[in-house]
Design an enzyme around this catalytic site. Structure first.
Site, PDB file in Angstrom:
ATOM      1  N   ASP A  63     -44.609   5.218  -5.812  1.00 37.65           N
ATOM      2  CA  ASP A  63     -45.378   4.139  -6.450  1.00 37.65           C
ATOM      3  C   ASP A  63     -45.426   4.388  -7.948  1.00 37.65           C
ATOM      4  O   ASP A  63     -45.850   5.462  -8.381  1.00 37.65           O
ATOM      5  CB  ASP A  63     -46.795   4.120  -5.869  1.00 37.65           C
ATOM      6  CG  ASP A  63     -47.707   3.116  -6.559  1.00 37.65           C
ATOM      7  OD1 ASP A  63     -47.199   2.089  -7.052  1.00 37.65           O
ATOM      8  OD2 ASP A  63     -48.931   3.354  -6.583  1.00 37.65           O
TER       9      ASP A  63
ATOM     10  N   SER B 266     -55.456   0.837  -3.525  1.00 36.11           N
ATOM     11  CA  SER B 266     -55.155   0.026  -4.702  1.00 36.11           C
ATOM     12  C   SER B 266     -56.433  -0.269  -5.508  1.00 36.11           C
ATOM     13  O   SER B 266     -57.174   0.642  -5.840  1.00 36.11           O
ATOM     14  CB  SER B 266     -54.429  -1.256  -4.280  1.00 36.11           C
ATOM     15  OG  SER B 266     -53.959  -1.969  -5.395  1.00 36.11           O
TER      16      SER B 266
ATOM     17  N   HIS C 233     -47.111   2.062  -2.778  1.00 35.79           N
ATOM     18  CA  HIS C 233     -48.443   1.747  -3.280  1.00 35.79           C
ATOM     19  C   HIS C 233     -49.478   1.614  -2.167  1.00 35.79           C
ATOM     20  O   HIS C 233     -50.659   1.853  -2.389  1.00 35.79           O
ATOM     21  CB  HIS C 233     -48.377   0.457  -4.099  1.00 35.79           C
ATOM     22  CG  HIS C 233     -49.636   0.121  -4.825  1.00 35.79           C
ATOM     23  ND1 HIS C 233     -50.227   0.979  -5.734  1.00 35.79           N
ATOM     24  CD2 HIS C 233     -50.447  -0.985  -4.770  1.00 35.79           C
ATOM     25  CE1 HIS C 233     -51.324   0.420  -6.213  1.00 35.79           C
ATOM     26  NE2 HIS C 233     -51.480  -0.760  -5.644  1.00 35.79           N
TER      27      HIS C 233
END
Length: 433
Positions: free
Chosen positions: A358, A173, A411
């Site tokens: 994602d 991330s 994600h």
């Protein structure tokens, strides 16, 4: 008192201080931990007012020779405890309705510590159990890179037995903005100073934020490809917005209207995994919410018995939050692409992977910036397999970079922890995926 007795006293005192950071039991886990866990603080800066908190988990295989990883969570401001519990650590949280006592833990089968030593670091200051002795000044990407480098140097000086272990910097991330810059910082530091040098070998990133303004534009073609918006929305958007779907020119009213239509279609889609039920991650106290474990981890980390077990400095932290969104922060690295390029030139290995469900950082965006590096592929796009089933797709490049997708992933690794573990296991061992 004789010199010999003084020396023995100092030795006993040193051993006591060192052993105070060893954690053998955790509330919610039955019996002694089946892995070696150390927790502690390292002061950063001249006055050491910034206190970075870390969890160090030894490899369950061969700690003396296995790689050493430093793991950074995203956010910025999310605690690495989330990485341990939800992504790649040796313990997880049982999905049980909170009853007032410390939530229960279980042993996982997908921990990366099965073949690596891992330092899980709470950074930036203010995240997790890291704290400042003085009011927190505004920090940012560049200052956190330097602080994390300082942390690593100090940690290794206290654990010199790991200097020779191959080091990899890993995260996902938002740490996609920090990790490549940190790799460059460590690499340059090895030339400028410090003996012995840090044995840096490479880095690994999942669904990494890399160039935010660029990446957000790929959400629209991704949404179209996944059937979330219609031809009647996508085709005019592509033509009228000229590929710029964010920060739209206010005078381009047609584009603005079309982006409104896009948002109407996707407003209730979970951006971190489009097939996962959507619920407000800032209000996860209902057991019906998919992210209820985020509530459980806060209950666990704020339990006084847990803080005592982890040796948290009394009075150093108020309420622990999985992600602290109130940290004053400068996003002063606009794009981490130049760092990827420099690290490739320096010869470091890298694995960039994307959960293909994602939409926050779509795999299309990650593929696009990798293409912009203009490296020659070593092999064509191909599936990678687990038990004769497709687990994702991959391509390796001549600059020691590997890209992989995780089929059905989101994600972060928490959506497909077993597949992510096997991918990591192969890559860290130097095997093809």
């Amino acid at each position: 008192m004789s010199l010999k007795i003084k020396f023995l006293l100092l030795l006993v005192l040193y051993h006591h201080v060192d052993s105070a950071s060893i954690v053998k039991f955790l509330p919610g886990f039955e019996g002694p931990l089946p892995f070696e866990l150390e927790t502690g603080y390292i002061g950063i800066g001249e006055d050491e007012n910034v206190q970075f908190f870390y969890y160090f988990i030894k490899s369950e295989n061969n700690p003396k020779e296995d790689p050493l990883l430093i793991w950074l969570n995203g956010g910025p401001g999310c605690s690495c405890l989330g990485g341990i519990i939800f992504e790649n650590g040796p313990v997880g949280l049982k999905f049980e309705v909170f009853n007032g006592s410390a939530p229960s833990l279980f042993s996982t089968t997908y921990s990366w510590t099965k073949m690596a030593n891992i330092i899980f670091l709470d950074q930036p200051v203010g995240s997790g159990f890291s704290y400042s002795k003085t009011p927190i000044d505004k920090t940012g990407d560049i200052s956190e890179v330097k602080r994390t480098h300082e942390f690593l140097q100090k940690w290794l000086s206290r654990h010199p037995q790991y200097f020779s272990n191959p080091l990899y910097v890993v995260g996902d991330s938002y740490s996609g903005m920090i990790v490549p810059a940190l790799v460059q910082e460590i690499s340059q530091g090895n030339y400028i100073c410090c003996e012995p040098p840090i044995n840096l070998q490479g880095y690994m990133l999942g669904n990494p934020v890399t160039y935010m303004d660029f990446e957000q534009n790929f959400r629209i073609p991704y949404a179209y490809g996944m059937g979330l918006i219609s031809d009647e929305i996508y085709e005019p958007m592509k033509r009228i917005c000229n590929g710029n779907y964010y920060n739209v020119d206010p005078s381009n009213t047609q584009c603005l209207k079309l982006t409104e239509e896009y948002h109407k279609c996707t407003a209730k889609i979970n951006i971190h995994h489009i097939l996962t039920p959507d619920c407000d991650v800032t209000n996860v106290t209902s057991p019906d919410c998919y992210y209820y474990p985020y509530h459980l981890i806060e209950c666990w980390a704020n339990d006084e018995s847990v803080r005592e077990a982890l040796h948290i400095e009394k009075g150093s932290k108020g309420k622990w939050a999985r992600c602290n969104r109130t940290i004053p922060y400068n996003h002063d690295i606009v794009s981490s692409i130049p760092y990827h390029m420099n690290n490739s030139i320096s010869g470091y290995r890298s694995l960039i992977y994307s959960g293909d469900h994602d939409i926050a950082v779509p795999f299309l965006a990650t593929q696009a910036w990798i293409r912009s590096l203009n490296y020659s592929p070593i092999h064509n796009w191909r599936p990678w397999m687990i038990n004769n089933q497709i687990a994702g797709y991959t391509r390796a490049y001549s600059n020691k970079m590997t890209f992989a997708t995780i089929k059905g992933g989101g994600h972060t690794a928490e959506y497909r922890p077993n597949e992510t573990f096997i991918m990591f296991q192969r890559w860290i061992s130097g095997q093809p995926l």
